[in-house]
Design a protein around this motif. Structure first.
Motif, PDB file in Angstrom:
ATOM      1  N   UNK A   1       0.840  -1.209   0.000  1.00 26.27           N
ATOM      2  CA  UNK A   1       0.000   0.000   0.000  1.00 26.27           C
ATOM      3  C   UNK A   1       0.874   1.258   0.000  1.00 26.27           C
ATOM      4  N   UNK A   2       2.018   1.219   0.683  1.00 20.28           N
ATOM      5  CA  UNK A   2       2.953   2.354   0.640  1.00 20.28           C
ATOM      6  C   UNK A   2       3.432   2.561  -0.797  1.00 20.28           C
ATOM      7  N   UNK A   3       3.740   1.466  -1.483  1.00 21.01           N
ATOM      8  CA  UNK A   3       4.157   1.563  -2.887  1.00 21.01           C
ATOM      9  C   UNK A   3       3.029   2.144  -3.746  1.00 21.01           C
ATOM     10  N   UNK A   4       1.807   1.650  -3.549  1.00 23.11           N
ATOM     11  CA  UNK A   4       0.662   2.190  -4.294  1.00 23.11           C
ATOM     12  C   UNK A   4       0.453   3.671  -4.003  1.00 23.11           C
ATOM     13  N   UNK A   5       0.624   4.057  -2.750  1.00 19.96           N
ATOM     14  CA  UNK A   5       0.457   5.457  -2.379  1.00 19.96           C
ATOM     15  C   UNK A   5       1.506   6.323  -3.063  1.00 19.96           C
ATOM     16  N   UNK A   6       2.736   5.835  -3.142  1.00 22.41           N
ATOM     17  CA  UNK A   6       3.787   6.577  -3.846  1.00 22.41           C
ATOM     18  C   UNK A   6       3.462   6.752  -5.318  1.00 22.41           C
ATOM     19  N   UNK A   7       2.966   5.689  -5.948  1.00 24.35           N
ATOM     20  CA  UNK A   7       2.568   5.772  -7.358  1.00 24.35           C
ATOM     21  C   UNK A   7       1.413   6.758  -7.517  1.00 24.35           C
ATOM     22  N   UNK A   8       0.448   6.671  -6.610  1.00 24.49           N
ATOM     23  CA  UNK A   8      -0.697   7.579  -6.649  1.00 24.49           C
ATOM     24  C   UNK A   8      -0.254   9.033  -6.523  1.00 24.49           C
ATOM     25  N   UNK A   9       0.662   9.311  -5.622  1.00 25.49           N
ATOM     26  CA  UNK A   9       1.165  10.679  -5.452  1.00 25.49           C
ATOM     27  C   UNK A   9       1.823  11.161  -6.744  1.00 25.49           C
ATOM     28  N   UNK A  10       2.581  10.274  -7.393  1.00 25.30           N
ATOM     29  CA  UNK A  10       3.207  10.635  -8.667  1.00 25.30           C
ATOM     30  C   UNK A  10       2.181  10.932  -9.751  1.00 25.30           C
ATOM     31  N   UNK A  11       1.145  10.104  -9.840  1.00 23.32           N
ATOM     32  CA  UNK A  11       0.090  10.315 -10.840  1.00 23.32           C
ATOM     33  C   UNK A  11      -0.645  11.621 -10.559  1.00 23.32           C
ATOM     34  N   UNK A  12      -0.967  11.861  -9.297  1.00 25.67           N
ATOM     35  CA  UNK A  12      -1.670  13.095  -8.938  1.00 25.67           C
ATOM     36  C   UNK A  12      -0.813  14.322  -9.227  1.00 25.67           C
ATOM     37  N   UNK A  13       0.459  14.248  -8.909  1.00 29.69           N
ATOM     38  CA  UNK A  13       1.365  15.370  -9.170  1.00 29.69           C
ATOM     39  C   UNK A  13       1.472  15.631 -10.664  1.00 29.69           C
ATOM     40  N   UNK A  14       1.595  14.560 -11.447  1.00 30.77           N
ATOM     41  CA  UNK A  14       1.679  14.713 -12.903  1.00 30.77           C
ATOM     42  C   UNK A  14       0.403  15.330 -13.457  1.00 30.77           C
ATOM     43  N   UNK A  15      -0.753  14.865 -12.984  1.00 31.96           N
ATOM     44  CA  UNK A  15      -2.027  15.402 -13.451  1.00 31.96           C
ATOM     45  C   UNK A  15      -2.148  16.889 -13.120  1.00 31.96           C
ATOM     46  N   UNK A  16      -1.814  17.238 -11.890  1.00 36.28           N
ATOM     47  CA  UNK A  16      -1.953  18.637 -11.469  1.00 36.28           C
ATOM     48  C   UNK A  16      -0.959  19.535 -12.215  1.00 36.28           C
ATOM     49  N   UNK A  17       0.208  19.008 -12.563  1.00 37.66           N
ATOM     50  CA  UNK A  17       1.195  19.800 -13.299  1.00 37.66           C
ATOM     51  C   UNK A  17       0.777  19.987 -14.759  1.00 37.66           C
ATOM     52  N   UNK A  18       0.115  18.990 -15.331  1.00 42.97           N
ATOM     53  CA  UNK A  18      -0.274  19.062 -16.744  1.00 42.97           C
ATOM     54  C   UNK A  18      -1.539  19.880 -16.972  1.00 42.97           C
ATOM     55  N   UNK A  19      -2.371  20.003 -15.968  1.00 39.84           N
ATOM     56  CA  UNK A  19      -3.600  20.783 -16.110  1.00 39.84           C
ATOM     57  C   UNK A  19      -3.447  22.084 -15.330  1.00 39.84           C
ATOM     58  N   UNK A  20      -4.240  23.028 -15.688  1.00 34.06           N
ATOM     59  CA  UNK A  20      -4.143  24.328 -15.017  1.00 34.06           C
ATOM     60  C   UNK A  20      -5.216  24.485 -13.950  1.00 34.06           C
ATOM     61  N   UNK A  21      -5.713  23.369 -13.452  1.00 31.42           N
ATOM     62  CA  UNK A  21      -6.753  23.408 -12.421  1.00 31.42           C
ATOM     63  C   UNK A  21      -6.118  23.631 -11.049  1.00 31.42           C
ATOM     64  N   UNK A  22      -6.748  24.488 -10.274  1.00 31.38           N
ATOM     65  CA  UNK A  22      -6.301  24.691  -8.898  1.00 31.38           C
ATOM     66  C   UNK A  22      -7.045  23.781  -7.935  1.00 31.38           C
ATOM     67  N   UNK A  23      -8.162  23.238  -8.395  1.00 35.11           N
ATOM     68  CA  UNK A  23      -8.995  22.389  -7.552  1.00 35.11           C
ATOM     69  C   UNK A  23      -8.625  20.925  -7.810  1.00 35.11           C
ATOM     70  N   UNK A  24      -8.423  20.190  -6.728  1.00 31.48           N
ATOM     71  CA  UNK A  24      -8.104  18.764  -6.830  1.00 31.48           C
ATOM     72  C   UNK A  24      -9.385  18.011  -7.178  1.00 31.48           C
TER      73      UNK A  24
END
Length: 83
Positions: A11-34
């Motif tokens: 689950x720690x590994x999954x959480x790390x992957x999830x954080x990476x995906x979320x960071x990539x998504x937020x960086x690629x879009x100009x949305x301020x809202x999660x």
């Protein structure tokens, strides 16, 4: 507890992957809202990690604070509290 340790590591590994995906998504879009899906996943991870901490506290009792891995346990407790 070995099965629990393997599950938590996964689950720690999954959480790390999830954080990476979320960071990539937020960086690629100009949305301020999660997006809600990210918030729900964060809550699920938080509940899992706090539940794991409660199980370990119940299992180890005072040894949680005095055993060989007490520093990691305090660190986990602090992280769970800050979430």
């Amino acid at each position: 507890m070995a099965c629990l340790d393997c599950l938590v590591a996964f689950v720690v590994l999954l959480n790390g992957i999830f954080i990476g995906v979320q960071t990539d998504y937020m960086a690629r879009t100009s949305h301020d809202v999660v997006p809600p899906a990210f918030s729900i996943c964060e809550i699920i991870f938080c509940v899992f990690f706090v539940s794991e901490l409660v199980v370990r506290l119940g299992n180890e009792r005072f040894a949680f604070f005095r055993g060989p891995g007490w520093r990691w346990n305090i660190f986990d407790l602090m992280l769970g509290t800050l979430q």
